[in-house]
Motif scaffolding. Structure first.
Motif, mmCIF file in Angstrom:
data_model
loop_
_atom_site.group_PDB
_atom_site.id
_atom_site.type_symbol
_atom_site.label_atom_id
_atom_site.label_comp_id
_atom_site.label_asym_id
_atom_site.label_seq_id
_atom_site.Cartn_x
_atom_site.Cartn_y
_atom_site.Cartn_z
ATOM 1 N N ASP A 1 0.320 -1.280 -0.202
ATOM 2 C CA ASP A 1 0.066 -0.396 0.256
ATOM 3 C C ASP A 1 0.836 1.150 -0.037
ATOM 4 N N LYS A 2 0.439 2.495 -0.776
ATOM 5 C CA LYS A 2 1.175 3.475 -0.493
ATOM 6 C C LYS A 2 1.283 4.281 0.701
ATOM 7 N N ALA A 3 2.026 4.937 0.998
ATOM 8 C CA ALA A 3 1.779 5.051 2.801
ATOM 9 C C ALA A 3 1.896 6.882 2.571
ATOM 10 N N GLY A 4 1.077 6.361 4.137
ATOM 11 C CA GLY A 4 0.257 7.271 4.298
ATOM 12 C C GLY A 4 -1.938 7.498 3.322
ATOM 13 N N ARG A 5 -2.083 6.447 3.084
ATOM 14 C CA ARG A 5 -3.197 6.384 2.276
ATOM 15 C C ARG A 5 -4.079 6.052 2.959
ATOM 16 N N ILE A 6 -4.800 6.622 2.782
ATOM 17 C CA ILE A 6 -6.211 5.790 3.351
ATOM 18 C C ILE A 6 -7.257 5.403 2.453
ATOM 19 N N ARG A 7 -7.288 3.918 2.986
ATOM 20 C CA ARG A 7 -8.093 2.963 2.341
ATOM 21 C C ARG A 7 -9.392 3.126 2.868
ATOM 22 N N ARG A 8 -10.775 3.486 2.213
ATOM 23 C CA ARG A 8 -12.021 2.775 2.219
ATOM 24 C C ARG A 8 -12.555 2.527 0.906
ATOM 25 N N THR A 9 -13.196 1.282 1.357
ATOM 26 C CA THR A 9 -14.160 0.385 0.766
ATOM 27 C C THR A 9 -15.341 0.602 0.344
ATOM 28 N N ARG A 10 -15.689 0.833 -0.841
ATOM 29 C CA ARG A 10 -16.627 1.014 -1.117
ATOM 30 C C ARG A 10 -17.511 0.284 -1.098
ATOM 31 N N ALA A 11 -18.596 1.080 -1.075
ATOM 32 C CA ALA A 11 -20.537 -0.263 -0.968
ATOM 33 C C ALA A 11 -20.108 -1.504 -2.197
ATOM 34 N N MET A 12 -20.663 -2.798 -1.976
ATOM 35 C CA MET A 12 -20.683 -3.564 -3.245
ATOM 36 C C MET A 12 -21.830 -3.477 -3.748
ATOM 37 N N PHE A 13 -21.551 -3.764 -5.136
ATOM 38 C CA PHE A 13 -22.509 -3.632 -5.926
ATOM 39 C C PHE A 13 -22.923 -2.422 -6.470
ATOM 40 N N ALA A 14 -22.232 -1.248 -6.168
ATOM 41 C CA ALA A 14 -22.698 0.540 -6.667
ATOM 42 C C ALA A 14 -23.138 -0.557 -8.382
ATOM 43 N N GLY A 15 -22.628 -0.525 -9.117
ATOM 44 C CA GLY A 15 -22.898 -0.890 -10.452
ATOM 45 C C GLY A 15 -23.637 -1.499 -10.776
ATOM 46 N N LEU A 16 -24.254 -2.875 -10.046
ATOM 47 C CA LEU A 16 -25.405 -3.390 -10.779
ATOM 48 C C LEU A 16 -26.662 -3.393 -10.429
ATOM 49 N N ARG A 17 -27.143 -2.412 -9.110
ATOM 50 C CA ARG A 17 -27.967 -1.327 -9.247
ATOM 51 C C ARG A 17 -28.617 -1.191 -9.519
ATOM 52 N N LYS A 18 -27.564 -0.479 -11.052
ATOM 53 C CA LYS A 18 -28.493 0.723 -11.739
ATOM 54 C C LYS A 18 -28.904 0.051 -13.176
ATOM 55 N N ALA A 19 -30.362 0.658 -13.402
ATOM 56 C CA ALA A 19 -31.615 0.326 -13.838
ATOM 57 C C ALA A 19 -30.079 -0.159 -15.543
ATOM 58 N N ARG A 20 -29.531 0.495 -15.978
ATOM 59 C CA ARG A 20 -29.152 -0.140 -16.915
ATOM 60 C C ARG A 20 -28.331 -1.504 -16.850
ATOM 61 N N TYR A 21 -28.026 -2.026 -15.756
ATOM 62 C CA TYR A 21 -28.132 -3.983 -15.653
ATOM 63 C C TYR A 21 -29.106 -4.165 -14.829
ATOM 64 N N LEU A 22 -30.057 -4.246 -14.170
ATOM 65 C CA LEU A 22 -30.454 -3.994 -13.785
ATOM 66 C C LEU A 22 -32.639 -4.222 -14.307
ATOM 67 N N ILE A 23 -32.462 -5.154 -15.108
ATOM 68 C CA ILE A 23 -33.812 -4.349 -16.034
ATOM 69 C C ILE A 23 -34.836 -5.328 -15.865
ATOM 70 N N VAL A 24 -35.966 -4.148 -16.235
ATOM 71 C CA VAL A 24 -37.220 -4.820 -16.898
ATOM 72 C C VAL A 24 -38.452 -5.148 -17.959
ATOM 73 N N ARG A 25 -38.885 -6.423 -17.977
ATOM 74 C CA ARG A 25 -39.235 -7.422 -19.197
ATOM 75 C C ARG A 25 -40.410 -7.248 -18.445
ATOM 76 N N ALA A 26 -42.200 -6.706 -19.377
ATOM 77 C CA ALA A 26 -43.009 -6.760 -18.830
ATOM 78 C C ALA A 26 -43.373 -7.042 -20.526
ATOM 79 N N GLY A 27 -44.907 -8.033 -20.161
ATOM 80 C CA GLY A 27 -45.843 -8.506 -21.297
ATOM 81 C C GLY A 27 -46.930 -8.561 -20.980
ATOM 82 N N PRO A 28 -47.905 -8.880 -21.200
ATOM 83 C CA PRO A 28 -49.477 -9.167 -20.517
ATOM 84 C C PRO A 28 -49.229 -10.037 -19.843
ATOM 85 N N ASP A 29 -48.547 -11.003 -19.695
ATOM 86 C CA ASP A 29 -48.727 -12.243 -19.331
ATOM 87 C C ASP A 29 -47.460 -12.587 -17.712
#
Length: 152
Positions: A64-92
Motif C-alpha cells: 500500500d502507498k504510505a499515508g494512503r487511507i483505504r476506504r471500502t466502497r459499497a458492494m454492487f454499486a454498478g449492478l443496481r443501476k437501471a442499465r443492468y437491473l432490467i425490467v421485462r414486462a408483457g401482458p402475462d
C-alpha cells in the motif's frame, strides 16, 4: 401456498378482464417499482429478510502507498443501476433481473457459488448475498399497485 401465489390466484380473474395493453402497463409499473426497491435494498446492503450482506473478505495490505487511507466502497454499486437491473414486462408476466455478464456475477453472489476472482485468478467461494428477492414491503407494493390499477 405462498403469499404471492395466493395473490396471483385472487388477481387472475380480475386481470383476465383487462386488455393485453392494460396488463402490460400494469406489469411495467410493478416491474419498475420492484426494480427501484431492489436497487435501494442493494444500496443498503441488506438481504430480503433484513439481515446485512456478508462483509467483503479482508485483503492483504501488500505494498500500500504510505499515508494512503483505504476506504471500502459499497458492494454492487454498478449492478443496481437501471442499465443492468432490467425490467421485462408483457401482458402475462413481469421479470426483474440482470442480463449478460452482470447476470453471471449476480448469480454467483445470489447463490454463493465458486468463481474466479479475476480471469485466470484464484477461485473463491463467495458468501451468499441475496440480490433479488421479495420483502414484505415489496408484496405490499405489488398489492397496492394492483388495487390502484384495478380501482381506477
Amino acid at each position: 401456498m405462498s403469499e404471492l401465489d395466493a395473490l396471483e390466484t385472487w388477481a387472475a380473474p380480475l386481470l383476465a378482464r383487462l386488455q393485453p395493453a392494460q396488463r402490460t402497463r400494469l406489469a411495467r409499473a410493478i416491474g419498475t417499482a420492484l426494480r427501484r426497491s431492489q436497487g435501494q435494498r442493494i444500496a443498503r446492503q441488506r438481504n430480503p429478510d433484513g439481515s446485512p450482506y456478508a462483509p467483503r473478505r479482508t485483503r492483504a495490505r501488500v505494498r500500500d502507498k504510505a499515508g494512503r487511507i483505504r476506504r471500502t466502497r459499497a458492494m454492487f454499486a454498478g449492478l443496481r443501476k437501471a442499465r443492468y437491473l432490467i425490467v421485462r414486462a408483457g401482458p402475462d408476466s413481469v421479470a426483474v433481473g440482470f442480463i449478460g455478464r452482470t447476470a453471471r456475477i449476480a448469480r454467483v453472489h445470489q447463490e454463493g457459488l465458486v468463481d474466479a476472482v479475476a480471469p485466470g485468478g484464484p477461485r473463491v467461494r463467495y458468501p451468499r448475498r441475496v440480490l433479488l428477492g421479495f420483502t414484505d414491503a415489496d408484496r405490499d407494493r405489488i398489492r397496492h399497485l394492483l388495487f390502484e390499477h384495478l380501482g381506477a
